[in-house]
Enzyme design. Structure first.
Site: not given
Ligand code: ATR
Length: 281
Positions: A71, A108
């Protein structure tokens, strides 16, 4: 001229990636909304995330989800990041734009916020929140939590300096405090979120008793076919309701899907289907 009609391709890129539930989730979304697309799991070598993603886009891929451990590299790779990714310092969704450039976003946190507020009816506003851990998972969720206006948000971590770093990065958004796990003794909270990777090893962080206020909620950012160690411990400690992060997983996927396709899938049936799949093994 012959029009080229190609099914749009998407993928989740990680290492490892075989365990990812994202292909299942996005296949359900595509079915439900009638979108002509495929979604696959793509294993990238640890030293060639960028090459793998560029190869996929070169072959016609339209977007990817990014999972562990890429990420941060995804954040570096894209041409432009959205606001959530900027704060999170990490990207979990890449979309190829009309001009061929890459837009990165992090869904997220908004996924967690939707699961808590829309699916589970957990109120954040005016509540006292405790967030355990100060790694990438926690950094990704702090902005939406703070924008929901909790009365206070305490980040507690084994390594205090990491909690303090996050406090300093997010303190402009609301009342954030940082401390070590020991310093929690004698305090209580309305919502406790576990973002430590201890869960992955079936462990819980060493915590003092008495952290749950009457009616308090426990939420583990991780998920498993059975209740996690943190969920079991929370029930023993008097939490009124305990949840794992399966709903967050589906909600972050829905936000990615919306970024790519401009259509919002219904998440409830997909959460139920994924739960049944996991429990059924
Ligand atoms: P991620 O990106 O998944 O959040 P990470 O950056 O390695 O992973 O962060 C893991 C988090 O879990 C950290 O907050 C870590 O605490 P430290 O910062 O002190 O390392 C926490 N953690 C992992 N195992 C733990 C354990 N057994 N007890 C308490 N905290 C733990």
């Amino acid at each position: 001229m012959v029009a080229r009609v190609m099914t749009d391709r998407y993928a989740v890129v990680g290492h490892p990636v075989a365990h990812s539930q994202s292909p299942f989730i996005h296949a359900r979304f595509a079915e439900q909304t009638g979108q002509d697309m495929t979604y696959e799991a793509l294993l990238a070598p640890l030293d060639d995330f960028a090459g793998t993603v560029r190869g996929f886009f070169g072959a016609g891929g339209r977007g990817v989800n990014v999972t562990v451990p890429f990420k941060l590299e995804a954040y570096e790779l894209v041409d432009r990041v959205g606001g959530w990714a900027e704060r999170a310092g990490a990207v979990n969704t890449i979309a190829v734009q009309a001009d061929g450039t890459l837009l990165g976003e992090n869904t997220d946190g908004i996924g967690l916020e939707r699961d808590l507020t829309a699916n589970l009816q957990v109120r954040i506003a005016e509540r006292r929140l405790l967030v355990l851990g100060a790694g990438g998972a926690v950094r990704g969720i702090l902005e939406p939590l703070l924008r929901s206006e909790p009365r206070e948000l305490v980040i507690a971590n084994r390594t205090v300096a990491r909690a303090e770093l996050l406090r300093d990065l997010f303190s402009d958004l609301g009342p954030v405090q940082a401390c070590g796990l020991d310093a929690l003794a004698g305090r209580d909270f309305d919502v406790i979120l576990n973002g430590t990777s201890a869960s992955l090893a079936g462990e819980i962080p060493p915590l003092p008793p008495g952290l749950f206020a009457p009616g308090a909620v426990a939420y583990d950012l991780f998920y498993a076919p059975r209740p996690t160690a943190f969920m079991r411990w929370s029930l023993e400690q008097g939490a009124a309701r305990v949840f794992d992060g399966l709903g967050m997983l589906v909600e972050q996927a829905a936000e990615s899907f919306f970024m790519w396709r401009g259509v919002r899938p219904e998440t409830g049936p997909v959460i139920a289907a994924l739960r049944a799949k996991l429990v059924g093994g």
